[in-house]
Design a protein around this motif. Structure first.
Motif, PDB file in Angstrom:
ATOM      1  N   PHE A   1      -9.795   4.823 -11.732  1.00 14.71           N
ATOM      2  CA  PHE A   1      -9.109   3.799 -12.523  1.00 14.71           C
ATOM      3  C   PHE A   1      -7.586   3.971 -12.493  1.00 14.71           C
ATOM      4  N   PRO A   2      -7.043   5.190 -12.716  1.00 10.43           N
ATOM      5  CA  PRO A   2      -5.581   5.348 -12.629  1.00 10.43           C
ATOM      6  C   PRO A   2      -5.029   5.018 -11.245  1.00 10.43           C
ATOM      7  N   LEU A   3      -5.740   5.421 -10.186  1.00  9.86           N
ATOM      8  CA  LEU A   3      -5.275   5.114  -8.830  1.00  9.86           C
ATOM      9  C   LEU A   3      -5.224   3.607  -8.590  1.00  9.86           C
ATOM     10  N   PHE A   4      -6.284   2.929  -8.998  1.00 10.81           N
ATOM     11  CA  PHE A   4      -6.350   1.485  -8.803  1.00 10.81           C
ATOM     12  C   PHE A   4      -5.245   0.771  -9.569  1.00 10.81           C
ATOM     13  N   MET A   5      -5.073   1.138 -10.831  1.00 10.29           N
ATOM     14  CA  MET A   5      -4.052   0.499 -11.655  1.00 10.29           C
ATOM     15  C   MET A   5      -2.646   0.828 -11.149  1.00 10.29           C
ATOM     16  N   PHE A   6      -2.447   2.078 -10.683  1.00 12.90           N
ATOM     17  CA  PHE A   6      -1.149   2.451 -10.118  1.00 12.90           C
ATOM     18  C   PHE A   6      -0.834   1.577  -8.910  1.00 12.90           C
ATOM     19  N   GLY A   7      -1.828   1.407  -8.018  1.00 12.31           N
ATOM     20  CA  GLY A   7      -1.618   0.586  -6.831  1.00 12.31           C
ATOM     21  C   GLY A   7      -1.273  -0.859  -7.186  1.00 12.31           C
ATOM     22  N   ILE A   8      -1.963  -1.421  -8.166  1.00 17.20           N
ATOM     23  CA  ILE A   8      -1.704  -2.808  -8.575  1.00 17.20           C
ATOM     24  C   ILE A   8      -0.314  -2.943  -9.198  1.00 17.20           C
ATOM     25  N   ILE A   9      -0.017  -2.098 -10.172  1.00 19.07           N
ATOM     26  CA  ILE A   9       1.260  -2.216 -10.901  1.00 19.07           C
ATOM     27  C   ILE A   9       2.443  -1.867 -10.004  1.00 19.07           C
ATOM     28  N   PHE A  10       2.321  -0.757  -9.279  1.00 20.47           N
ATOM     29  CA  PHE A  10       3.411  -0.345  -8.386  1.00 20.47           C
ATOM     30  C   PHE A  10       3.636  -1.396  -7.297  1.00 20.47           C
TER      31      PHE A  10
ATOM     32  N   VAL B   1       0.746   1.690  -1.671  1.00 19.43           N
ATOM     33  CA  VAL B   1       0.085   0.666  -2.481  1.00 19.43           C
ATOM     34  C   VAL B   1      -1.330   0.397  -1.974  1.00 19.43           C
ATOM     35  N   THR B   2      -1.453   0.207  -0.657  1.00 18.85           N
ATOM     36  CA  THR B   2      -2.752  -0.128  -0.067  1.00 18.85           C
ATOM     37  C   THR B   2      -3.769   0.982  -0.265  1.00 18.85           C
ATOM     38  N   LEU B   3      -3.377   2.222   0.024  1.00 18.76           N
ATOM     39  CA  LEU B   3      -4.299   3.351  -0.109  1.00 18.76           C
ATOM     40  C   LEU B   3      -4.710   3.571  -1.562  1.00 18.76           C
ATOM     41  N   SER B   4      -3.765   3.414  -2.482  1.00 14.51           N
ATOM     42  CA  SER B   4      -4.076   3.598  -3.903  1.00 14.51           C
ATOM     43  C   SER B   4      -5.110   2.583  -4.371  1.00 14.51           C
TER      44      SER B   4
ATOM     45  N   ALA C   1       9.434  -4.824   2.523  1.00 18.11           N
ATOM     46  CA  ALA C   1       9.161  -3.509   1.934  1.00 18.11           C
ATOM     47  C   ALA C   1       8.919  -2.502   3.045  1.00 18.11           C
ATOM     48  N   PRO C   2       9.360  -1.252   2.879  1.00 16.50           N
ATOM     49  CA  PRO C   2       9.125  -0.208   3.883  1.00 16.50           C
ATOM     50  C   PRO C   2       7.636   0.015   4.113  1.00 16.50           C
ATOM     51  N   THR C   3       7.305   0.430   5.325  1.00 17.04           N
ATOM     52  CA  THR C   3       5.901   0.673   5.676  1.00 17.04           C
ATOM     53  C   THR C   3       5.277   1.717   4.756  1.00 17.04           C
ATOM     54  N   GLY C   4       6.022   2.741   4.427  1.00 20.35           N
ATOM     55  CA  GLY C   4       5.508   3.799   3.555  1.00 20.35           C
ATOM     56  C   GLY C   4       5.118   3.269   2.189  1.00 20.35           C
ATOM     57  N   THR C   5       5.927   2.383   1.639  1.00 10.23           N
ATOM     58  CA  THR C   5       5.630   1.793   0.329  1.00 10.23           C
ATOM     59  C   THR C   5       4.347   0.969   0.401  1.00 10.23           C
TER      60      THR C   5
ATOM     61  N   ILE D   1       3.054  -4.662  -7.470  1.00 11.84           N
ATOM     62  CA  ILE D   1       3.703  -5.843  -8.043  1.00 11.84           C
ATOM     63  C   ILE D   1       5.198  -5.593  -8.254  1.00 11.84           C
ATOM     64  N   ILE D   2       5.500  -4.408  -8.791  1.00 11.48           N
ATOM     65  CA  ILE D   2       6.912  -4.073  -9.050  1.00 11.48           C
ATOM     66  C   ILE D   2       7.707  -4.048  -7.749  1.00 11.48           C
ATOM     67  N   GLU D   3       7.147  -3.400  -6.720  1.00 11.15           N
ATOM     68  CA  GLU D   3       7.834  -3.298  -5.441  1.00 11.15           C
ATOM     69  C   GLU D   3       7.959  -4.664  -4.760  1.00 11.15           C
ATOM     70  N   TRP D   4       6.914  -5.476  -4.875  1.00 13.23           N
ATOM     71  CA  TRP D   4       6.956  -6.806  -4.266  1.00 13.23           C
ATOM     72  C   TRP D   4       8.066  -7.651  -4.906  1.00 13.23           C
ATOM     73  N   ILE D   5       8.156  -7.581  -6.237  1.00 19.71           N
ATOM     74  CA  ILE D   5       9.202  -8.327  -6.942  1.00 19.71           C
ATOM     75  C   ILE D   5      10.589  -7.827  -6.535  1.00 19.71           C
ATOM     76  N   TYR D   6      10.732  -6.498  -6.448  1.00 19.78           N
ATOM     77  CA  TYR D   6      12.038  -5.913  -6.113  1.00 19.78           C
ATOM     78  C   TYR D   6      12.491  -6.333  -4.721  1.00 19.78           C
TER      79      TYR D   6
END
Length: 320
Positions: A262-271, A294-297, A286-290, A273-278
């Motif tokens: 659950f924390p991994l999934f929520m981290f991936g979703i929230i992080f 997100v995808t792996l999380s 967005a950098p490939t690493g970012t 969204i934040i990165e996409w907006i930024y």
């Protein structure tokens, strides 16, 4: 022989009564002779309870008890009081029947047999295992019950049972004694709250295919009201069950799946969204690493959540 088998057991029938003066007489007239006691709870009904007629129609050897709530508590509140009375008079099996004659009492042996054979602790009706009954069920009620049933499965943990809002059920008195009646809802949520409490007792529940009988009266619960009435309570029931079952009463592999998934999934979703907006705001890719983080999380978290769900389904209480 069949009658003797049931007569040897103290079977109590609990009937919550509200505005069903004519229908309850039909219900009483259909009760078999092996019923030990009939407990009718008048939930402050505007229409009178026909006590004299009930006593005439009741099985000859059955004791009839008339209880009256001082205020209207709803079907759940009336049923709880009936359960308490049944336990007090020493019943071994308690059957809950509605007063509106929408439950086919010819199926009482089907409810009782698995209890007597110790194949389960609770037996209840399931209108969705009978194709004829399913076709006869009003479409709106069918849709509402299907959706609601799935949500209640997840909330209560009884993944192997269906039609959880069906109130035609038989329970071993020993199981009922273990329940905290304060945690059982008084009104529409009664059946669901009962299942949620039975789950923590690991009570095995068996579904019995049977038709429902629909009269001319209309349900006061509308289909559009269900998400508002049940949504918050189902969420609360689900969270309480998960916390108690996987983190308070026990800690197992399912707990591990949830703890990381659950924390991994929520981290991936929230992080994400934040990165996409930024990066959208600065008009830059967005950098490939970012993207990989997100995808792996999200993927890993989702897979762990699916494993937790599978574990929950496999370990749900089952009847023999």
């Amino acid at each position: 022989m069949e009658t003797q088998k049931y007569s040897a057991i103290k079977i109590a029938v609990v009937i919550p009564f509200y505005n069903a003066s004519n229908e309850i007489l039909l219900v009483i007239s259909k009760l078999p002779d092996y019923i030990h006691s009939v407990i009718i709870v008048d939930d402050q009904s505007p229409t009178p309870l026909p006590k004299a007629d009930i006593e005439k129609l009741a099985p000859s050897k059955a004791a009839v008890y008339f209880l009256e709530n001082t205020i209207n508590l709803g079907v759940g509140g009336a049923t709880k009081r009936g359960f308490e009375e049944a336990i007090g008079i020493g019943a071994e099996i308690i059957i809950k029947v509605d007063a509106d004659d929408q439950m086919d009492l010819a199926y009482l042996p089907d409810l009782l047999d698995p209890l007597i054979a110790n194949k389960c602790d609770v037996a209840k009706g399931n209108r969705f295992r009978d194709l004829k009954a399913l076709r006869a069920m009003p479409l709106i009620r069918r849709i509402g019950n299907l959706g609601l049933s799935f949500l209640i499965k997840a909330a209560t943990g009884y993944w192997h049972n269906f039609d959880p809002t069906n109130g035609f059920l038989a329970l071993k008195a020993d199981v009922v004694k273990k329940l905290n009646f304060n945690n059982l809802a008084n009104r529409y949520y009664f059946e669901t709250s009962l299942l949620s409490q039975l789950y923590f007792e690991k009570a095995a529940i068996k579904d019995i295919a049977m038709p429902a009988i629909y009269g001319e009266e209309k349900s006061s619960m509308k289909i559009w009201q269900m998400p508002f009435v049940f949504g918050a309570r189902l969420t609360n029931t689900f969270i309480k069950r998960i916390v108690k079952e996987y983190f308070l009463y026990d800690f197992n592999i399912g707990s591990v799946y949830l703890l990381f998934g659950f924390p991994l999934f929520m981290f991936g979703i929230i992080f994400g969204i934040i990165e996409w907006i930024y990066y959208a705001s600065i008009n830059t890719f967005a950098p490939t690493g970012t993207i990989m983080i997100v995808t792996l999380s999200i993927i890993l978290g989702f897979q762990l959540i699916l494993q937790a769900i599978q574990y929950d389904i496999i370990n749900a209480p089952k009847a023999q």
